[in-house]
Design a protein around this motif. Sequence first.
Motif, mmCIF file in Angstrom:
data_model
loop_
_atom_site.group_PDB
_atom_site.id
_atom_site.type_symbol
_atom_site.label_atom_id
_atom_site.label_comp_id
_atom_site.label_asym_id
_atom_site.label_seq_id
_atom_site.Cartn_x
_atom_site.Cartn_y
_atom_site.Cartn_z
ATOM 1 N N ALA A 34 -13.946 13.416 34.058
ATOM 2 C CA ALA A 34 -13.961 12.978 35.454
ATOM 3 C C ALA A 34 -14.007 11.465 35.596
ATOM 4 N N TYR A 35 -14.633 10.784 34.671
ATOM 5 C CA TYR A 35 -14.846 9.348 34.813
ATOM 6 C C TYR A 35 -14.317 8.579 33.610
ATOM 7 N N ARG A 36 -13.999 7.323 33.868
ATOM 8 C CA ARG A 36 -13.709 6.409 32.774
ATOM 9 C C ARG A 36 -14.475 5.113 33.026
ATOM 10 N N PHE A 37 -14.626 4.324 31.985
ATOM 11 C CA PHE A 37 -15.401 3.092 32.089
ATOM 12 C C PHE A 37 -14.551 1.905 31.658
ATOM 13 N N GLY A 38 -14.810 0.767 32.284
ATOM 14 C CA GLY A 38 -14.077 -0.442 31.971
ATOM 15 C C GLY A 38 -14.873 -1.656 32.391
ATOM 16 N N GLU A 39 -14.220 -2.780 32.398
ATOM 17 C CA GLU A 39 -14.882 -4.016 32.802
ATOM 18 C C GLU A 39 -15.188 -3.967 34.297
ATOM 19 N N ALA A 40 -16.415 -4.289 34.653
ATOM 20 C CA ALA A 40 -16.819 -4.241 36.060
ATOM 21 C C ALA A 40 -16.293 -5.446 36.816
ATOM 22 N N SER A 41 -15.800 -5.213 38.019
ATOM 23 C CA SER A 41 -15.432 -6.308 38.899
ATOM 24 C C SER A 41 -16.694 -6.845 39.557
#
Length: 242
Positions: A34-41
């Motif tokens: 359901a989710y993915r993670f990356g660099e936060a804005s």
Amino acid sequence: MYRLWIIALTFLMACGQGSSQQAATTAPADSAQAYRFGEASRDGIGKFYAGREIAHVMGHLGASWLDRPEREQEERTDLLLKALALKPTDVVADIGAGTGFFTFQMAPRVPKGKVLAVDIQPEMIEYLNEGKTKRKLANVQPVLGTEADPKLAANTVDLAILIDAYHEFSYPREMMSRIASSLRPGGRVALVEYRAEDPNVPIKELHKLSVAQATKEMKAVGLKLLKNDKRLPQQHIMFFGK
């Protein structure tokens, strides 16, 4: 006024980060599907759902901003109340109720029903209990939920309303699945969000939501768009049902 709004919102997002992290201890492990993670804005948490980065949560330290005197005129909450078409017997779940700004306007309109004022921050529950007592509204019931569970019983809610809150849910799939389960036959979800389609709406992008994006995310939990009410100056009122 709009510039002040944006400055204040930036401050409130910072205030909310501590509360969000504190509540996260009660949430389940993420679903890799359901989710993915990356660099936060700057305005997001680095967690993505259905192609959308989730925004920071507004904190209890900004409670006074929720109750600002000009809010009714800016957001035309009077028109929103009319759009809901509440019945006297309705059970309404105000998800992300905050200080109860809208909870306390809905309660007198459901004298034979009640308003379940749901929030994940204990400080907001205190505000809600104080406001309930001050206004002598016996049909308001504050509910302390978690980031993944609004703590609503199945098949008990006629209307769940989420005002500028859904885009901040850390666990949108889990939350909406449980909200959908709480609906009675014919029950509705009212999603009120600033219009992402309109570049003239002076709100940061992560704090807006388009009809297309909302429809996609609601479909994932078995909800379909019933109506998009356009009477508000800057926000959608999107009604969903099973």
